[in-house]
Design a protein around this motif. Structure first.
Motif, PDB file in Angstrom:
ATOM      1  N   HIS A 290       0.832  -1.215   0.000  1.00 61.28           N
ATOM      2  CA  HIS A 290       0.000   0.000   0.000  1.00 61.28           C
ATOM      3  C   HIS A 290       0.859   1.255   0.000  1.00 61.28           C
ATOM      4  O   HIS A 290       0.596   2.205   0.748  1.00 61.28           O
ATOM      5  N   ALA A 291       1.887   1.259  -0.837  1.00 65.81           N
ATOM      6  CA  ALA A 291       2.875   2.341  -0.793  1.00 65.81           C
ATOM      7  C   ALA A 291       2.237   3.724  -0.974  1.00 65.81           C
ATOM      8  O   ALA A 291       2.485   4.630  -0.169  1.00 65.81           O
ATOM      9  N   HIS A 292       1.385   3.864  -2.002  1.00 66.50           N
ATOM     10  CA  HIS A 292       0.828   5.202  -2.279  1.00 66.50           C
ATOM     11  C   HIS A 292      -0.050   5.690  -1.126  1.00 66.50           C
ATOM     12  O   HIS A 292       0.020   6.857  -0.733  1.00 66.50           O
TER      13      HIS A 292
ATOM     14  N   VAL B 136       2.241   6.753   1.612  1.00 68.41           N
ATOM     15  CA  VAL B 136       2.910   8.010   1.256  1.00 68.41           C
ATOM     16  C   VAL B 136       1.970   9.188   1.538  1.00 68.41           C
ATOM     17  O   VAL B 136       2.357  10.179   2.160  1.00 68.41           O
ATOM     18  N   LEU B 137       0.711   9.066   1.111  1.00 69.60           N
ATOM     19  CA  LEU B 137      -0.254  10.161   1.319  1.00 69.60           C
ATOM     20  C   LEU B 137      -0.530  10.358   2.808  1.00 69.60           C
ATOM     21  O   LEU B 137      -0.608  11.486   3.288  1.00 69.60           O
TER      22      LEU B 137
ATOM     23  N   VAL C 173       4.802  14.779  -4.775  1.00 67.75           N
ATOM     24  CA  VAL C 173       3.445  14.490  -4.285  1.00 67.75           C
ATOM     25  C   VAL C 173       2.737  15.837  -4.239  1.00 67.75           C
ATOM     26  O   VAL C 173       3.237  16.774  -3.598  1.00 67.75           O
ATOM     27  N   LEU C 174       1.615  15.952  -4.941  1.00 68.58           N
ATOM     28  CA  LEU C 174       0.928  17.247  -5.035  1.00 68.58           C
ATOM     29  C   LEU C 174      -0.192  17.337  -3.989  1.00 68.58           C
ATOM     30  O   LEU C 174      -0.733  16.303  -3.554  1.00 68.58           O
TER      31      LEU C 174
ATOM     32  N   GLU D  29      -4.863   7.315  -6.874  1.00 65.82           N
ATOM     33  CA  GLU D  29      -4.853   7.113  -8.331  1.00 65.82           C
ATOM     34  C   GLU D  29      -3.957   8.129  -9.041  1.00 65.82           C
ATOM     35  O   GLU D  29      -3.190   7.765  -9.927  1.00 65.82           O
ATOM     36  N   SER D  30      -4.077   9.405  -8.670  1.00 66.60           N
ATOM     37  CA  SER D  30      -3.286  10.419  -9.374  1.00 66.60           C
ATOM     38  C   SER D  30      -1.797  10.252  -9.065  1.00 66.60           C
ATOM     39  O   SER D  30      -0.945  10.420  -9.945  1.00 66.60           O
ATOM     40  N   LEU D  31      -1.493   9.893  -7.822  1.00 69.02           N
ATOM     41  CA  LEU D  31      -0.096   9.669  -7.453  1.00 69.02           C
ATOM     42  C   LEU D  31       0.454   8.438  -8.171  1.00 69.02           C
ATOM     43  O   LEU D  31       1.554   8.455  -8.729  1.00 69.02           O
ATOM     44  N   GLN D  32      -0.361   7.376  -8.177  1.00 69.01           N
ATOM     45  CA  GLN D  32       0.060   6.141  -8.846  1.00 69.01           C
ATOM     46  C   GLN D  32       0.377   6.376 -10.322  1.00 69.01           C
ATOM     47  O   GLN D  32       1.371   5.869 -10.844  1.00 69.01           O
TER      48      GLN D  32
END
Ligand code: GRF
Length: 203
Positions: free
Chosen positions: A121-123, A126-127, A158-159, A165-168
Motif C-alpha cells: 500500500h505504498a501510495h 505516502v499520502l 506528491v501534489l 490514483e493520481s499519485l500512482q
C-alpha cells in the motif's frame, strides 16, 4: 539475454519493457520470451499476446503450497530458456527457494523510494505520511520483501490534492522509464549482485 516477466494485473510496466526491448535504439540487450501471470484474463496477458509473446497462467490456487506454485513458475521459466526474471506488478510473495535460485537475475519494481514505504500500500502510506516527494525503485529481489540492492530510482512530486490514483499514475510514468533502464544494466552486465548484497557497477 532472455527475459521472463511475472505479472498479476494491468501490465503497464510489462508494456514499457516490451517497447524498450524492441526499440533498437535503446540497446537493452534483452528479449522477453515469456510472460507469466498468476491471474487469468488480466490486461497484461493481452498486451503480451498482442506482442506475440508466449503467455502462461500459473494460478496459485491450483497449488497446495507456495513452494509448489513457485516450482511451477520455475519450470516455465527454465523451459523458455530465461536468464533474467522481472517482477512487474506481480502480487505474490515468492518463496526463499525461488529467490535463491534466481538470485542476481531477479528484479522488481516498487512504487516508492525504498527503503521508505515498503509493502503493498505504498501510495496510501505516502499520502498518509504527508511526504512531498515519492517515486519508484527497481531493486534485486531478496527474501525480505522490498529489500535487496537498489539498481535505479526516480523521484516524483506528491501534489497537495493527490489521490492514490493520481499519485500512482505519476509514479508509474517514472517506473516505465527506469524499469527498462535497470533491465539494460543487468542484461548488458553493467551491474552484478555480490554475495554481501552490494552491487558492483562496471562502467
Ligand atoms: C506498479 O505500480 C508496480 O510498482 C507495483 O504494481 C504496479 C503494477 O502496475 N509493484 P502495472 O501492472 O505494471 O501497470
Amino acid at each position: 539475454k532472455k527475459v521472463g516477466v511475472l505479472i498479476s494485473g494491468s501490465g503497464t510496466n510489462l508494456q514499457s519493457l516490451i517497447d524498450a526491448t524492441r526499440d533498437p535504439l535503446q540497446h537493452i540487450g534483452a528479449e522477453i520470451v515469456i510472460v507469466i501471470s498468476n491471474k487469468p484474463n488480466v490486461e497484461g496477458l493481452k498486451r503480451a499476446e498482442k506482442a506475440g509473446i508466449k503467455t502462461v497462467v500459473v494460478k496459485h490456487t491450483d497449488y497446495p503450497s507456495r513452494e509448489e506454485f513457485d516450482a511451477a513458475i520455475t519450470v516455465e521459466l527454465l523451459t523458455a530458456g530465461v536468464d533474467i526474471v522481472c517482477l512487474a506488478g506481480f502480487m505474490r510473495i515468492l518463496s526463499n527457494t525461488f529467490v535463491h535460485l534466481w538470485r542476481g537475475d531477479l528484479i522488481n519494481v516498487h512504487p516508492s523510494l525504498l527503503p521508505s514505504f515498503k509493502g503493498a500500500h505504498a501510495h496510501e502510506d505516502v499520502l498518509a505520511a504527508g511526504v512531498r516527494i515519492s517515486g519508484c525503485t527497481v531493486h534485486f529481489v531478496e527474501t525480505d520483501i522490498d529489500s535487496g540492492a537498489i539498481i535505479e530510482q526516480a523521484a516524483v512530486p506528491v501534489l497537495p490534492n493527490d489521490t492514490i490514483e493520481s499519485l500512482q499514475e505519476r509514479v508509474k510514468m517514472a517506473e516505465h522509464r527506469i524499469f527498462p533502464l535497470a533491465l539494460k544494466y543487468l542484461a548488458t552486465e553493467r551491474i552484478h549482485l555480490n554475495d554481501d548484497n552490494s552491487i558492483t557497477w562496471n562502467y
